[in-house]
Design a protein around this motif. Structure first.
Motif, PDB file in Angstrom:
ATOM      1  N   GLY A  15      -9.100  -1.711  -0.788  1.00  0.00           N
ATOM      2  CA  GLY A  15      -8.435  -0.432  -0.529  1.00  0.00           C
ATOM      3  C   GLY A  15      -7.543   0.047  -1.668  1.00  0.00           C
ATOM      4  N   ILE A  16      -6.402   0.598  -1.296  1.00  0.00           N
ATOM      5  CA  ILE A  16      -5.483   1.208  -2.276  1.00  0.00           C
ATOM      6  C   ILE A  16      -4.975   0.151  -3.264  1.00  0.00           C
ATOM      7  N   GLY A  17      -4.695  -1.070  -2.775  1.00  0.00           N
ATOM      8  CA  GLY A  17      -4.148  -2.123  -3.637  1.00  0.00           C
ATOM      9  C   GLY A  17      -5.118  -2.531  -4.736  1.00  0.00           C
ATOM     10  N   ALA A  18      -6.405  -2.643  -4.394  1.00  0.00           N
ATOM     11  CA  ALA A  18      -7.409  -3.013  -5.408  1.00  0.00           C
ATOM     12  C   ALA A  18      -7.515  -1.904  -6.459  1.00  0.00           C
ATOM     13  N   ARG A  36      -4.718 -12.238   1.430  1.00  0.00           N
ATOM     14  CA  ARG A  36      -5.177 -13.464   2.090  1.00  0.00           C
ATOM     15  C   ARG A  36      -6.550 -13.885   1.588  1.00  0.00           C
ATOM     16  N   ASN A  37      -7.405 -12.915   1.238  1.00  0.00           N
ATOM     17  CA  ASN A  37      -8.802 -13.215   0.917  1.00  0.00           C
ATOM     18  C   ASN A  37      -8.962 -13.622  -0.558  1.00  0.00           C
ATOM     19  N   ALA A  38      -9.036 -14.936  -0.805  1.00  0.00           N
ATOM     20  CA  ALA A  38      -9.097 -15.454  -2.177  1.00  0.00           C
ATOM     21  C   ALA A  38     -10.362 -14.989  -2.902  1.00  0.00           C
ATOM     22  N   ALA A  60      -3.542 -16.413  -3.352  1.00  0.00           N
ATOM     23  CA  ALA A  60      -4.022 -16.091  -1.998  1.00  0.00           C
ATOM     24  C   ALA A  60      -3.055 -16.663  -0.977  1.00  0.00           C
ATOM     25  N   LEU A  61      -2.406 -15.771  -0.235  1.00  0.00           N
ATOM     26  CA  LEU A  61      -1.556 -16.235   0.870  1.00  0.00           C
ATOM     27  C   LEU A  61      -1.309 -15.111   1.875  1.00  0.00           C
ATOM     28  N   ASP A  62      -0.868 -15.547   3.059  1.00  0.00           N
ATOM     29  CA  ASP A  62      -0.571 -14.619   4.148  1.00  0.00           C
ATOM     30  C   ASP A  62       0.913 -14.277   4.105  1.00  0.00           C
ATOM     31  N   LEU A  63       1.233 -13.057   3.716  1.00  0.00           N
ATOM     32  CA  LEU A  63       2.637 -12.673   3.524  1.00  0.00           C
ATOM     33  C   LEU A  63       3.388 -12.499   4.839  1.00  0.00           C
ATOM     34  N   ALA A  64       2.662 -12.441   5.949  1.00  0.00           N
ATOM     35  CA  ALA A  64       3.331 -12.258   7.245  1.00  0.00           C
ATOM     36  C   ALA A  64       3.911 -13.573   7.776  1.00  0.00           C
ATOM     37  N   ASN A  88       4.667  -3.254  -3.698  1.00  0.00           N
ATOM     38  CA  ASN A  88       4.568  -3.709  -2.305  1.00  0.00           C
ATOM     39  C   ASN A  88       3.577  -2.795  -1.589  1.00  0.00           C
ATOM     40  N   ASN A  89       2.324  -3.222  -1.561  1.00  0.00           N
ATOM     41  CA  ASN A  89       1.278  -2.377  -0.977  1.00  0.00           C
ATOM     42  C   ASN A  89       0.726  -2.942   0.334  1.00  0.00           C
ATOM     43  N   ALA A  90       0.721  -4.273   0.496  1.00  0.00           N
ATOM     44  CA  ALA A  90       0.104  -4.878   1.692  1.00  0.00           C
ATOM     45  C   ALA A  90       0.735  -4.302   2.958  1.00  0.00           C
ATOM     46  N   GLY A  91      -0.098  -3.914   3.898  1.00  0.00           N
ATOM     47  CA  GLY A  91       0.414  -3.369   5.152  1.00  0.00           C
ATOM     48  C   GLY A  91      -0.729  -3.102   6.105  1.00  0.00           C
ATOM     49  N   PHE A  92      -0.398  -3.010   7.377  1.00  0.00           N
ATOM     50  CA  PHE A  92      -1.407  -2.644   8.361  1.00  0.00           C
ATOM     51  C   PHE A  92      -0.747  -2.036   9.590  1.00  0.00           C
ATOM     52  N   GLY A  93      -1.566  -1.405  10.424  1.00  0.00           N
ATOM     53  CA  GLY A  93      -1.084  -0.821  11.673  1.00  0.00           C
ATOM     54  C   GLY A  93      -2.084  -1.086  12.785  1.00  0.00           C
ATOM     55  N   VAL A 152       4.860   1.239  16.307  1.00  0.00           N
ATOM     56  CA  VAL A 152       5.479   0.247  15.412  1.00  0.00           C
ATOM     57  C   VAL A 152       5.136   0.566  13.955  1.00  0.00           C
ATOM     58  N   TYR A 153       3.884   0.964  13.727  1.00  0.00           N
ATOM     59  CA  TYR A 153       3.449   1.267  12.353  1.00  0.00           C
ATOM     60  C   TYR A 153       4.251   2.427  11.766  1.00  0.00           C
ATOM     61  N   TYR A 154       4.327   3.545  12.484  1.00  0.00           N
ATOM     62  CA  TYR A 154       5.056   4.712  11.962  1.00  0.00           C
ATOM     63  C   TYR A 154       6.510   4.333  11.663  1.00  0.00           C
ATOM     64  N   CYS A 182       3.478   7.778  -0.469  1.00  0.00           N
ATOM     65  CA  CYS A 182       3.254   8.164   0.934  1.00  0.00           C
ATOM     66  C   CYS A 182       1.894   8.832   1.107  1.00  0.00           C
ATOM     67  N   PRO A 183       0.835   8.033   1.203  1.00  0.00           N
ATOM     68  CA  PRO A 183      -0.487   8.634   1.372  1.00  0.00           C
ATOM     69  C   PRO A 183      -0.689   9.141   2.801  1.00  0.00           C
ATOM     70  N   GLY A 184      -1.631  10.090   2.930  1.00  0.00           N
ATOM     71  CA  GLY A 184      -2.161  10.441   4.247  1.00  0.00           C
ATOM     72  C   GLY A 184      -3.422   9.627   4.460  1.00  0.00           C
TER      73      GLY A 184
HETATM   74  N1  LIG Z   1      -5.664   3.919   4.541  1.00  0.00           N
HETATM   75  C1  LIG Z   1      -4.815   4.810   4.983  1.00  0.00           C
HETATM   76  O1  LIG Z   1      -5.181   5.806   5.636  1.00  0.00           O
HETATM   77  C2  LIG Z   1      -3.338   4.667   4.656  1.00  0.00           C
HETATM   78  C3  LIG Z   1      -2.514   5.788   4.807  1.00  0.00           C
HETATM   79  C4  LIG Z   1      -1.170   5.662   4.524  1.00  0.00           C
HETATM   80  C5  LIG Z   1      -0.654   4.472   4.069  1.00  0.00           C
HETATM   81  N2  LIG Z   1      -1.475   3.397   3.933  1.00  0.00           N
HETATM   82  C6  LIG Z   1      -0.866   2.139   3.479  1.00  0.00           C
HETATM   83  O2  LIG Z   1      -1.519   1.724   2.295  1.00  0.00           O
HETATM   84  C7  LIG Z   1      -1.363   0.316   2.132  1.00  0.00           C
HETATM   85  C8  LIG Z   1      -2.702  -0.299   1.760  1.00  0.00           C
HETATM   86  O3  LIG Z   1      -3.580  -0.140   2.847  1.00  0.00           O
HETATM   87  P1  LIG Z   1      -5.124   0.201   2.673  1.00  0.00           P
HETATM   88  O4  LIG Z   1      -5.340   1.551   3.243  1.00  0.00           O
HETATM   89  O5  LIG Z   1      -5.571  -0.062   1.296  1.00  0.00           O
HETATM   90  O6  LIG Z   1      -5.719  -0.827   3.723  1.00  0.00           O
HETATM   91  P2  LIG Z   1      -6.700  -2.094   3.529  1.00  0.00           P
HETATM   92  O7  LIG Z   1      -7.943  -1.667   2.840  1.00  0.00           O
HETATM   93  O8  LIG Z   1      -6.783  -2.699   4.891  1.00  0.00           O
HETATM   94  O9  LIG Z   1      -5.881  -3.039   2.554  1.00  0.00           O
HETATM   95  C9  LIG Z   1      -4.780  -3.772   2.994  1.00  0.00           C
HETATM   96  C10 LIG Z   1      -4.484  -4.856   1.993  1.00  0.00           C
HETATM   97  O10 LIG Z   1      -3.381  -5.641   2.495  1.00  0.00           O
HETATM   98  C11 LIG Z   1      -3.792  -7.025   2.524  1.00  0.00           C
HETATM   99  N3  LIG Z   1      -3.133  -7.701   3.627  1.00  0.00           N
HETATM  100  C12 LIG Z   1      -3.226  -7.425   4.948  1.00  0.00           C
HETATM  101  N4  LIG Z   1      -2.534  -8.306   5.680  1.00  0.00           N
HETATM  102  C13 LIG Z   1      -1.982  -9.179   4.779  1.00  0.00           C
HETATM  103  C14 LIG Z   1      -1.153 -10.316   4.903  1.00  0.00           C
HETATM  104  N5  LIG Z   1      -0.739 -10.748   6.117  1.00  0.00           N
HETATM  105  N6  LIG Z   1      -0.775 -10.990   3.787  1.00  0.00           N
HETATM  106  C15 LIG Z   1      -1.199 -10.577   2.567  1.00  0.00           C
HETATM  107  N7  LIG Z   1      -1.974  -9.484   2.386  1.00  0.00           N
HETATM  108  C16 LIG Z   1      -2.357  -8.796   3.476  1.00  0.00           C
HETATM  109  C17 LIG Z   1      -5.309  -6.977   2.723  1.00  0.00           C
HETATM  110  O11 LIG Z   1      -5.935  -8.138   2.196  1.00  0.00           O
HETATM  111  P3  LIG Z   1      -6.376  -9.416   3.045  1.00  0.00           P
HETATM  112  O12 LIG Z   1      -7.054  -8.920   4.290  1.00  0.00           O
HETATM  113  O13 LIG Z   1      -7.279 -10.128   2.073  1.00  0.00           O
HETATM  114  O14 LIG Z   1      -5.121 -10.162   3.315  1.00  0.00           O
HETATM  115  C18 LIG Z   1      -5.663  -5.791   1.813  1.00  0.00           C
HETATM  116  O15 LIG Z   1      -5.721  -6.208   0.475  1.00  0.00           O
HETATM  117  C19 LIG Z   1      -0.786  -0.200   3.456  1.00  0.00           C
HETATM  118  O16 LIG Z   1       0.597  -0.435   3.311  1.00  0.00           O
HETATM  119  C20 LIG Z   1      -1.030   0.954   4.416  1.00  0.00           C
HETATM  120  O17 LIG Z   1      -0.096   0.989   5.464  1.00  0.00           O
HETATM  121  C21 LIG Z   1      -2.807   3.463   4.208  1.00  0.00           C
END
Ligand SMILES: NC(=O)c1ccc[n+]([C@@H]2O[C@H](COP(=O)([O-])OP(=O)(O)OC[C@H]3O[C@@H](n4cnc5c(N)ncnc54)[C@H](OP(=O)(O)O)[C@@H]3O)[C@@H](O)[C@H]2O)c1
Length: 262
Positions: A15-18, A36-38, A60-64, A88-93, A152-154, A182-184
């Protein structure tokens, strides 16, 4: 003094991080990649090395998980690497009502989006200040409104914007800039992990991860406090303060309910 001054990017396996990693590497930054995914991290490191750039450090590690940030710091020290730029890009909802999820799953959102982001920032701050470096925190346009159906995510992203702005003000005299990106809606693995219905998403506009990454990099290097990529997202963020919550909350709830995968 460490031998390598690196840009540390969390969530770099996709995603965005790569794409942030590709953009930073193409501009000559030496990288450390975390997720997490080595396998995916190694593949990206191969790709970057193959383009003639230094091979990124892969961690490779789990930041949570508690203690992960300390483990990350140890891994960097073992590589004689110090953080100059922190991304600091890692995140999920998770899409759906808060009451519909196991509380532990939702606490994982705050563990990653808030606790790990804060801990990494504070832990590496002395080195970043010494290097007159920069910090890029990936938030979301979700930061600018309450998010019933993804509550929780918002709220976690509102924290990221608030923390970034406050820290940026504290660091102004030090030459360190803090930028909240701040992406959409962006096409990545985010939607699948959030259990958002792919069919519902297809009708919505979305940016590419690379366009978001380019905008984030440019804003970071310009020292901007906040970057909202895309015209529609910019307009939305400008308009939101004028919409009363009484109108906004039911609209967001309906929007998020439609996106939840069955
Ligand atoms: N996509 C959107 O629509 C959107 C919109 C606004 C903001 N964002 C934000 O953009 C950021 C990147 O998200 P993305 O859209 O690129 O999603 P993504 O494709 O799911 O990428 C998320 C990245 O975070 C890593 N990650 C997830 N859980 C982790 C953990 N516990 N420890 C370490 N790494 C972890 C994932 O890798 P592994 O699974 O290998 O750990 C992956 O590299 C996030 O903060 C997200 O909230 C996304």
């Amino acid at each position: 003094m460490t031998a390598r001054r690196i840009t540390l990017i969390t969530g770099a396996s996709g995603g965005i991080g790569a794409d942030l990693a590709r953009v930073f590497a193409s501009r000559g930054h030496d990288l450390a990649l975390v997720a997490r995914n080595a396998q995916k991290l190694e593949a990206l490191a191969d790709e970057i090395q193959g383009s003639g750039k230094p091979r990124p450090i892969v961690i490779a590690l789990d930041l949570a998980v508690p203690g992960a940030c300390a483990g990350l710091a140890e891994a960097l020290a073992a590589n004689d690497a110090g953080v100059e730029i922190l991304v600091n890009n890692a995140g999920f909802g998770l899409a759906g009502l808060a009451q519909g999820y196991d509380p532990a799953e939702q606490i994982e959102i705050t563990d990653l989006n808030i606790r790990a982001l804060t801990e990494l920032t504070l832990r590496f701050l002395p080195g970043i200040i010494a290097a007159r470096g920069r910090i890029l925190n990936v938030a979301s346009i979700a930061a600018f409104l309450p998010g019933p159906g993804m509550a929780v995510y918002y709220a976690s992203k509102a924290y990221v914007v608030s923390f970034s702005a406050a820290l940026g003000a504290e660091l102004a005299a030090s030459g360190v800039s803090v930028t909240a990106l701040c992406p959409g809606i962006t096409r990545t693995g985010f939607q699948e992990r959030a259990r958002i219905d792919a069919a519902g998403l297809a009708s919505l506009p979305g940016m590419s991860a690379m366009a978001v990454a380019e905008a984030g990099y440019a804003g970071l290097m310009a020292g901007r406090r906040r970057v909202v990529p895309g015209l529609a997202n910019k307009l939305l963020v400008k308009l939101l303060p004028f919409v009363p919550n009484a109108l906004l909350l039911p609209l967001v709830l309906r929007f998020q309910a439609r996106r939840r995968a069955a």
